[in-house]
Design a protein around this motif. Structure first.
Motif, short mmCIF file in Angstrom:
data_model
loop_
_atom_site.label_atom_id
_atom_site.label_comp_id
_atom_site.label_asym_id
_atom_site.label_seq_id
_atom_site.Cartn_x
_atom_site.Cartn_y
_atom_site.Cartn_z
N GLY A 96 1.18 -1.37 -0.30
CA GLY A 96 0.12 -0.33 -0.03
C GLY A 96 1.13 1.17 0.08
O GLY A 96 0.20 2.36 0.09
N SER A 97 2.44 1.57 0.21
CA SER A 97 3.02 2.90 -0.32
C SER A 97 2.34 3.41 -1.07
O SER A 97 2.55 2.07 -2.67
N SER A 98 2.31 4.27 -1.82
CA SER A 98 1.86 5.65 -2.67
C SER A 98 2.52 5.77 -3.73
O SER A 98 2.92 5.95 -5.39
N ALA A 99 4.24 5.23 -3.08
CA ALA A 99 4.85 5.31 -4.71
C ALA A 99 6.17 5.27 -3.99
O ALA A 99 6.88 5.17 -2.96
N ILE A 100 7.33 5.10 -5.20
CA ILE A 100 8.87 5.33 -4.87
C ILE A 100 9.76 6.49 -5.42
O ILE A 100 9.37 6.97 -5.95
N MET A 101 10.51 6.51 -4.08
CA MET A 101 11.27 7.72 -4.33
C MET A 101 12.57 7.28 -4.35
O MET A 101 13.36 6.65 -3.59
N VAL A 102 13.01 7.58 -5.67
CA VAL A 102 14.66 7.53 -5.60
C VAL A 102 15.92 8.15 -5.48
O VAL A 102 15.21 9.17 -6.55
N GLY A 103 16.60 7.90 -4.16
CA GLY A 103 17.37 9.24 -4.42
C GLY A 103 18.67 8.74 -3.30
O GLY A 103 18.07 7.76 -1.96
N GLY A 104 19.69 9.92 -3.17
CA GLY A 104 20.50 9.50 -1.90
C GLY A 104 21.58 11.14 -1.65
O GLY A 104 21.01 11.47 -2.59
N SER A 105 22.75 10.76 -0.78
CA SER A 105 23.12 12.08 -0.91
C SER A 105 23.85 11.65 -1.47
O SER A 105 25.09 12.87 -1.76
N THR A 106 24.66 10.63 -2.29
CA THR A 106 26.05 10.95 -2.84
C THR A 106 26.17 9.83 -3.95
O THR A 106 26.84 10.16 -4.86
N ILE A 107 24.98 10.55 -4.75
CA ILE A 107 24.31 9.16 -5.88
C ILE A 107 25.72 10.02 -7.30
O ILE A 107 25.63 11.79 -7.41
N THR A 108 26.69 10.22 -7.91
CA THR A 108 27.30 10.78 -8.74
C THR A 108 26.64 10.29 -10.32
O THR A 108 27.47 10.62 -10.90
N SER A 109 26.54 9.05 -10.84
CA SER A 109 26.25 8.20 -12.43
C SER A 109 24.97 8.43 -12.03
O SER A 109 23.91 7.75 -11.55
N GLN A 110 24.55 9.12 -13.09
CA GLN A 110 23.05 9.51 -14.18
C GLN A 110 22.59 7.76 -14.52
O GLN A 110 22.07 7.35 -14.59
N ASN A 111 23.92 7.30 -15.00
CA ASN A 111 23.77 5.88 -15.90
C ASN A 111 23.13 4.70 -15.10
O ASN A 111 22.52 4.36 -15.47
N GLU A 112 23.71 5.19 -13.07
CA GLU A 112 23.14 4.44 -12.81
C GLU A 112 21.36 4.62 -12.51
O GLU A 112 21.26 2.91 -12.50
N MET A 113 21.16 5.62 -12.24
CA MET A 113 19.59 5.84 -12.09
C MET A 113 19.48 5.84 -13.51
O MET A 113 18.09 5.18 -12.59
N ASP A 114 19.68 5.50 -14.32
CA ASP A 114 18.72 5.33 -15.61
C ASP A 114 18.61 3.72 -15.51
O ASP A 114 17.63 3.06 -15.70
N GLU A 115 19.48 2.97 -15.05
CA GLU A 115 19.47 1.74 -15.18
C GLU A 115 18.34 1.75 -14.01
O GLU A 115 17.85 0.74 -14.31
N PHE A 116 18.61 1.96 -12.96
CA PHE A 116 17.92 1.70 -11.84
C PHE A 116 16.21 1.64 -11.85
O PHE A 116 15.36 0.92 -11.60
N ILE A 117 16.29 2.98 -12.35
CA ILE A 117 14.51 3.97 -12.74
C ILE A 117 14.21 2.45 -13.54
O ILE A 117 13.08 2.16 -13.68
N ILE A 118 14.82 2.80 -14.74
CA ILE A 118 14.34 1.76 -15.60
C ILE A 118 13.92 0.37 -15.06
O ILE A 118 12.60 0.37 -16.25
N THR A 119 14.57 0.12 -14.62
CA THR A 119 14.57 -1.26 -13.38
C THR A 119 12.84 -1.47 -12.95
O THR A 119 12.03 -2.51 -12.71
N LEU A 120 12.83 -0.64 -12.37
CA LEU A 120 11.89 -0.69 -11.63
C LEU A 120 10.58 -0.56 -12.40
O LEU A 120 9.63 -1.13 -11.74
#
Length: 257
Positions: A52-76
């Motif tokens: 019943g969670s309404s949304a997923i937020m993706v982030g953190g204090s030290t993210i530096t790679s856009q490619n990793e974010m792309d892959e992570f969110i595409i997979t989710l």
């Protein structure tokens, strides 16, 4: 001469959140690509969606790679139906594959970059890729967390709720559409009840509270104090079963229509 000024429309994800809030408080799950492997993140995302969670937020204090974010969110996105919203720490955290981005300003930072600099740099990317931007005022407590250190925040003491109220009112008057009170990842306690109550009674926009909320009792305390949205992150990795109970408690406050 006809006016060329266009009316600002609320996007799909923001409309979804506001509609959910019509029935009561909601929960969001924060996942950090720097600390959770993507396959484990998918397991957690599926679990919290079914709980019943309404949304997923993706982030953190030290993210530096856009490619990793792309892959992570595409997979989710391939594995869940609820919205995936970027919770950016810098410009590199942006990706065109998310449903929306919290377009956030760290109001109590002493560093220009976190108030408007990163936002200015990110704006062309957001416009180019037509990412839904949701204006968010971010207020961080305590000086011993990663977000405080990286964001160079001027800590706000819990015994001065009037200062937080002033920040939150300024945010509303400036046009922000959500206010987020952040206790910090790994914080021992949530933002204090007296602060949450003071802010909630003073503003007319949704109030988000995150950080230090690891038990059902703490979640109940934060909801009873007036939070509209609760965000949890650490507990998703440490104790998924407890997170299910926490989400259930939050959703028990929602009205059935």
């Amino acid at each position: 001469m006809s006016s060329s000024i266009r009316t600002i429309k609320v996007g799909k994800t923001e409309s979804y959140l506001l509609e959910k809030l019509q029935k009561g408080p909601i929960h969001m799950t924060l996942l950090d690509p720097e600390s959770i492997p993507v396959d484990r993140a998918v397991e957690i995302a599926r679990m919290v969606e079914s709980s019943g969670s309404s949304a997923i937020m993706v982030g953190g204090s030290t993210i530096t790679s856009q490619n990793e974010m792309d892959e992570f969110i595409i997979t989710l996105k391939k594995n869940i139906q609820i919205p995936v919203i970027i919770f950016p720490n810098n410009v590199q955290a942006l990706t065109k594959h998310a449903d929306a981005v919290w377009y956030m300003s760290l109001l109590n930072s002493i560093e220009w970059y976190y108030i408007i600099g990163a936002q200015m740099q990110a704006a062309p990317f957001i416009k180019k890729h037509q990412i839904e931007a949701i204006p968010l005022a971010y207020i961080v407590f305590r000086g011993d967390t990663a977000v405080s250190a990286i964001g160079r925040v001027l800590p706000i003491p819990d015994n001065h709720p009037e200062v937080v109220v002033a920040y939150a009112l300024a945010a509303e008057y400036l046009g922000f559409r959500f206010v987020y009170l952040e206790g910090g990842s790994g914080a021992p306690e949530p933002v204090s009840s007296n602060v949450i109550k003071a802010v909630k009674s003073s503003i007319n926009i949704p109030l988000i509270v995150g950080g230090g909320i690891r038990t059902v009792e703490k979640a109940q305390q934060v909801i009873d104090s007036g939070a509209d949205i609760i965000v949890t992150g650490t507990i998703a990795e440490e104790d998924p079963d407890r997170l299910k109970s926490l989400i259930a408690k939050i959703n028990s406050y929602r009205r059935v229509r």
